[in-house]
Scaffold this motif. Structure first.
Motif, PDB file in Angstrom:
ATOM      1  N   ALA A  95      -1.882   8.221   0.776  1.00 13.13           N
ATOM      2  CA  ALA A  95      -2.908   8.596  -0.351  1.00 13.13           C
ATOM      3  C   ALA A  95      -2.602   9.777  -0.991  1.00 13.13           C
ATOM      4  O   ALA A  95      -2.589  10.100  -2.095  1.00 13.13           O
ATOM      5  CB  ALA A  95      -4.136   8.418   0.254  1.00 13.13           C
ATOM      6  N   ARG A  96      -2.179  10.769  -0.064  1.00 21.33           N
ATOM      7  CA  ARG A  96      -2.089  12.299  -0.549  1.00 21.33           C
ATOM      8  C   ARG A  96      -0.891  12.156  -1.536  1.00 21.33           C
ATOM      9  O   ARG A  96      -0.739  12.798  -2.520  1.00 21.33           O
ATOM     10  CB  ARG A  96      -2.140  13.280   0.421  1.00 21.33           C
ATOM     11  CG  ARG A  96      -3.403  13.594   1.129  1.00 21.33           C
ATOM     12  CD  ARG A  96      -3.222  14.877   2.164  1.00 21.33           C
ATOM     13  NE  ARG A  96      -2.311  14.730   3.159  1.00 21.33           N
ATOM     14  CZ  ARG A  96      -2.597  13.922   4.441  1.00 21.33           C
ATOM     15  NH1 ARG A  96      -3.872  13.583   4.527  1.00 21.33           N
ATOM     16  NH2 ARG A  96      -1.983  13.816   5.460  1.00 21.33           N
ATOM     17  N   SER A 130       5.969  -9.264   1.275  1.00 19.91           N
ATOM     18  CA  SER A 130       5.008  -8.908   0.465  1.00 19.91           C
ATOM     19  C   SER A 130       4.510  -7.718   1.047  1.00 19.91           C
ATOM     20  O   SER A 130       4.669  -7.399   2.260  1.00 19.91           O
ATOM     21  CB  SER A 130       3.887  -9.758   0.246  1.00 19.91           C
ATOM     22  OG  SER A 130       3.101 -10.014   1.336  1.00 19.91           O
ATOM     23  N   VAL A 131       3.625  -6.771   0.261  1.00 23.36           N
ATOM     24  CA  VAL A 131       3.167  -5.493   0.763  1.00 23.36           C
ATOM     25  C   VAL A 131       1.582  -5.782   0.284  1.00 23.36           C
ATOM     26  O   VAL A 131       1.519  -5.825  -0.998  1.00 23.36           O
ATOM     27  CB  VAL A 131       3.586  -4.143   0.300  1.00 23.36           C
ATOM     28  CG1 VAL A 131       2.960  -3.045   0.456  1.00 23.36           C
ATOM     29  CG2 VAL A 131       5.229  -4.003   0.962  1.00 23.36           C
ATOM     30  N   GLU A 132       0.638  -5.366   1.121  1.00 21.87           N
ATOM     31  CA  GLU A 132      -0.612  -5.659   0.906  1.00 21.87           C
ATOM     32  C   GLU A 132      -1.564  -4.290   1.321  1.00 21.87           C
ATOM     33  O   GLU A 132      -1.300  -3.925   2.386  1.00 21.87           O
ATOM     34  CB  GLU A 132      -1.349  -6.996   1.585  1.00 21.87           C
ATOM     35  CG  GLU A 132      -0.454  -8.261   0.952  1.00 21.87           C
ATOM     36  CD  GLU A 132      -1.217  -9.476   1.630  1.00 21.87           C
ATOM     37  OE1 GLU A 132      -2.436  -9.475   2.134  1.00 21.87           O
ATOM     38  OE2 GLU A 132      -0.484 -10.437   1.988  1.00 21.87           O
ATOM     39  N   ALA A 133      -2.332  -3.896   0.756  1.00 17.54           N
ATOM     40  CA  ALA A 133      -3.356  -2.987   1.034  1.00 17.54           C
ATOM     41  C   ALA A 133      -4.539  -3.079   0.305  1.00 17.54           C
ATOM     42  O   ALA A 133      -4.831  -3.617  -0.859  1.00 17.54           O
ATOM     43  CB  ALA A 133      -2.733  -1.653   0.967  1.00 17.54           C
ATOM     44  N   GLU A 143       1.747  -6.802  -3.512  1.00 17.26           N
ATOM     45  CA  GLU A 143       3.065  -6.842  -4.276  1.00 17.26           C
ATOM     46  C   GLU A 143       4.292  -7.565  -3.578  1.00 17.26           C
ATOM     47  O   GLU A 143       4.344  -7.432  -2.313  1.00 17.26           O
ATOM     48  CB  GLU A 143       3.364  -5.341  -4.606  1.00 17.26           C
ATOM     49  CG  GLU A 143       4.701  -5.019  -5.210  1.00 17.26           C
ATOM     50  CD  GLU A 143       4.439  -5.228  -6.795  1.00 17.26           C
ATOM     51  OE1 GLU A 143       5.422  -5.285  -7.474  1.00 17.26           O
ATOM     52  OE2 GLU A 143       3.205  -5.054  -7.189  1.00 17.26           O
ATOM     53  N   PRO A 144       4.876  -8.692  -4.427  1.00 19.55           N
ATOM     54  CA  PRO A 144       5.923  -9.161  -3.715  1.00 19.55           C
ATOM     55  C   PRO A 144       7.247  -8.336  -3.682  1.00 19.55           C
ATOM     56  O   PRO A 144       7.199  -7.423  -4.401  1.00 19.55           O
ATOM     57  CB  PRO A 144       6.076 -10.411  -4.796  1.00 19.55           C
ATOM     58  CG  PRO A 144       5.735  -9.749  -6.183  1.00 19.55           C
ATOM     59  CD  PRO A 144       4.553  -9.031  -5.593  1.00 19.55           C
ATOM     60  N   ALA A 146       5.937   1.469   1.672  1.00 11.88           N
ATOM     61  CA  ALA A 146       5.501   2.577   0.622  1.00 11.88           C
ATOM     62  C   ALA A 146       5.782   2.373  -0.669  1.00 11.88           C
ATOM     63  O   ALA A 146       5.236   2.693  -1.748  1.00 11.88           O
ATOM     64  CB  ALA A 146       5.764   4.006   1.126  1.00 11.88           C
ATOM     65  N   GLU A 147       7.206   2.264  -0.791  1.00 16.21           N
ATOM     66  CA  GLU A 147       7.769   1.984  -2.319  1.00 16.21           C
ATOM     67  C   GLU A 147       7.169   0.808  -2.990  1.00 16.21           C
ATOM     68  O   GLU A 147       6.866   1.042  -4.325  1.00 16.21           O
ATOM     69  CB  GLU A 147       9.237   1.915  -2.088  1.00 16.21           C
ATOM     70  CG  GLU A 147      10.034   1.429  -3.627  1.00 16.21           C
ATOM     71  CD  GLU A 147      11.612   1.064  -3.323  1.00 16.21           C
ATOM     72  OE1 GLU A 147      12.050   0.594  -4.405  1.00 16.21           O
ATOM     73  OE2 GLU A 147      12.029   1.441  -2.249  1.00 16.21           O
ATOM     74  N   PHE A 148       6.962  -0.347  -2.381  1.00 19.81           N
ATOM     75  CA  PHE A 148       6.441  -1.502  -3.124  1.00 19.81           C
ATOM     76  C   PHE A 148       4.954  -1.588  -3.146  1.00 19.81           C
ATOM     77  O   PHE A 148       4.431  -1.782  -4.149  1.00 19.81           O
ATOM     78  CB  PHE A 148       6.894  -2.796  -2.334  1.00 19.81           C
ATOM     79  CG  PHE A 148       8.190  -3.210  -2.825  1.00 19.81           C
ATOM     80  CD1 PHE A 148       8.272  -4.234  -3.795  1.00 19.81           C
ATOM     81  CD2 PHE A 148       9.276  -2.714  -2.287  1.00 19.81           C
ATOM     82  CE1 PHE A 148       9.554  -4.486  -4.369  1.00 19.81           C
ATOM     83  CE2 PHE A 148      10.591  -3.086  -2.671  1.00 19.81           C
ATOM     84  CZ  PHE A 148      10.795  -4.140  -3.784  1.00 19.81           C
ATOM     85  N   LEU A 149       4.177  -0.594  -2.344  1.00 21.99           N
ATOM     86  CA  LEU A 149       2.888  -0.232  -2.491  1.00 21.99           C
ATOM     87  C   LEU A 149       2.576   0.575  -4.099  1.00 21.99           C
ATOM     88  O   LEU A 149       1.801   0.140  -4.645  1.00 21.99           O
ATOM     89  CB  LEU A 149       2.201   0.551  -1.306  1.00 21.99           C
ATOM     90  CG  LEU A 149       0.885   1.023  -1.489  1.00 21.99           C
ATOM     91  CD1 LEU A 149      -0.161  -0.121  -1.785  1.00 21.99           C
ATOM     92  CD2 LEU A 149       0.247   1.981  -0.545  1.00 21.99           C
ATOM     93  N   ALA A 150       3.441   1.485  -4.074  1.00 23.67           N
ATOM     94  CA  ALA A 150       3.388   2.209  -5.348  1.00 23.67           C
ATOM     95  C   ALA A 150       3.847   1.618  -6.396  1.00 23.67           C
ATOM     96  O   ALA A 150       3.144   1.650  -7.547  1.00 23.67           O
ATOM     97  CB  ALA A 150       4.453   3.519  -4.923  1.00 23.67           C
ATOM     98  N   LEU A 151       4.758   0.439  -6.308  1.00 22.03           N
ATOM     99  CA  LEU A 151       4.881  -0.406  -7.420  1.00 22.03           C
ATOM    100  C   LEU A 151       3.851  -1.135  -7.725  1.00 22.03           C
ATOM    101  O   LEU A 151       3.446  -1.619  -8.974  1.00 22.03           O
ATOM    102  CB  LEU A 151       6.083  -1.294  -7.285  1.00 22.03           C
ATOM    103  CG  LEU A 151       7.336  -0.536  -7.346  1.00 22.03           C
ATOM    104  CD1 LEU A 151       8.688  -1.412  -6.896  1.00 22.03           C
ATOM    105  CD2 LEU A 151       7.836  -0.036  -8.560  1.00 22.03           C
ATOM    106  N   GLY A 152       3.003  -1.527  -7.025  1.00 20.86           N
ATOM    107  CA  GLY A 152       1.959  -2.367  -7.078  1.00 20.86           C
ATOM    108  C   GLY A 152       0.532  -1.504  -7.690  1.00 20.86           C
ATOM    109  O   GLY A 152      -0.489  -2.208  -8.041  1.00 20.86           O
ATOM    110  N   LEU A 153       0.708  -0.271  -7.665  1.00 24.39           N
ATOM    111  CA  LEU A 153      -0.479   0.656  -8.257  1.00 24.39           C
ATOM    112  C   LEU A 153      -0.675   0.372  -9.588  1.00 24.39           C
ATOM    113  O   LEU A 153       0.480   0.518 -10.259  1.00 24.39           O
ATOM    114  CB  LEU A 153      -0.529   1.932  -7.820  1.00 24.39           C
ATOM    115  CG  LEU A 153      -0.610   2.430  -5.977  1.00 24.39           C
ATOM    116  CD1 LEU A 153      -0.488   3.692  -5.828  1.00 24.39           C
ATOM    117  CD2 LEU A 153      -1.946   1.884  -5.644  1.00 24.39           C
ATOM    118  N   ASP A 154      -1.896   0.353 -10.063  1.00 25.36           N
ATOM    119  CA  ASP A 154      -2.190   0.140 -11.296  1.00 25.36           C
ATOM    120  C   ASP A 154      -2.196   1.562 -11.982  1.00 25.36           C
ATOM    121  O   ASP A 154      -2.890   2.539 -11.508  1.00 25.36           O
ATOM    122  CB  ASP A 154      -3.474  -0.409 -11.754  1.00 25.36           C
ATOM    123  CG  ASP A 154      -3.959  -0.536 -13.204  1.00 25.36           C
ATOM    124  OD1 ASP A 154      -3.249  -0.004 -13.938  1.00 25.36           O
ATOM    125  OD2 ASP A 154      -4.758  -1.285 -13.597  1.00 25.36           O
TER     126      ASP A 154
END
Length: 170
Positions: free
Chosen positions: A37-38, A66-69, A88-89, A126-134
């Motif tokens: 998050a930081r 998939s990555v979910e959070a 994010e798939p 972490a990479e796919f979480l970042a891609l899934g952020l609006d």
């Protein structure tokens, strides 16, 4: 052994996995979520899980899943924090790094490298979480209302009226 490249690292030796049935799950700890998050400059991340299925061979290893959070972001309209689900798939191809060194094609989309027989599934999560952020998050139910110039006076309307009153020309 090399140092982790980020706050979430799960390096796995894929040479020893059965590529036809291998499944990898990455669950981030609260400390890892706080560090991510930081890094992402958002108020919070929780319940971060990456689920991956492997298929193929080391010359062309396919990773799907998939990555979910649950993330806390700041609304770009109201500036209030709010929680949102991210799913994010994942669909990535990997290959042995030695094969990539022998490739001269510039316009071809190359697979990601498998370095020393390992893939860091934490970094992939972490990479796919970042891609899934609006990139422009909005709190549910909030709409952006653009400012319109209608009946409201224009910024210099008073000056124009004063100039006209004093006998100035336009």
């Amino acid at each position: 052994m090399t140092a982790p490249t980020g706050p979430l690292s799960r390096s796995v030796n894929v040479e020893r996995l059965n590529k036809d049935r291998a499944e990898i799950t990455v669950e981030a700890s609260p400390e890892e979520c706080a560090a991510l998050a930081r890094d992402f400059k958002i108020p919070g991340i929780r319940d971060l899980v990456g689920r991956f299925r492997l298929g193929g061979s080391l010359t062309r290893l396919h990773v799907g899943g998939s990555v979910e959070a649950t993330v806390t972001q700041v609304c770009t309209v109201t500036l209030e924090p709010f929680e949102a689900k991210v799913k994010e798939p994942v669909d990535v191809a990997f290959t042995n790094a030695d094969i990539l060194n022998d490739t001269d094609a510039e316009d071809v989309e190359l697979p990601d490298p498998i370095m020393n027989g390992r893939i860091d599934f934490g970094a992939l999560t972490a990479e796919f979480l970042a891609l899934g952020l609006d990139p422009y998050p909005r709190k549910p139910g909030v709409a952006f209302e653009p400012v319109t110039a209608g009946e409201d006076p224009l910024p210099f309307a008073d000056l124009k009226a004063l100039k006209a009153k004093l006998g100035g020309t336009d």
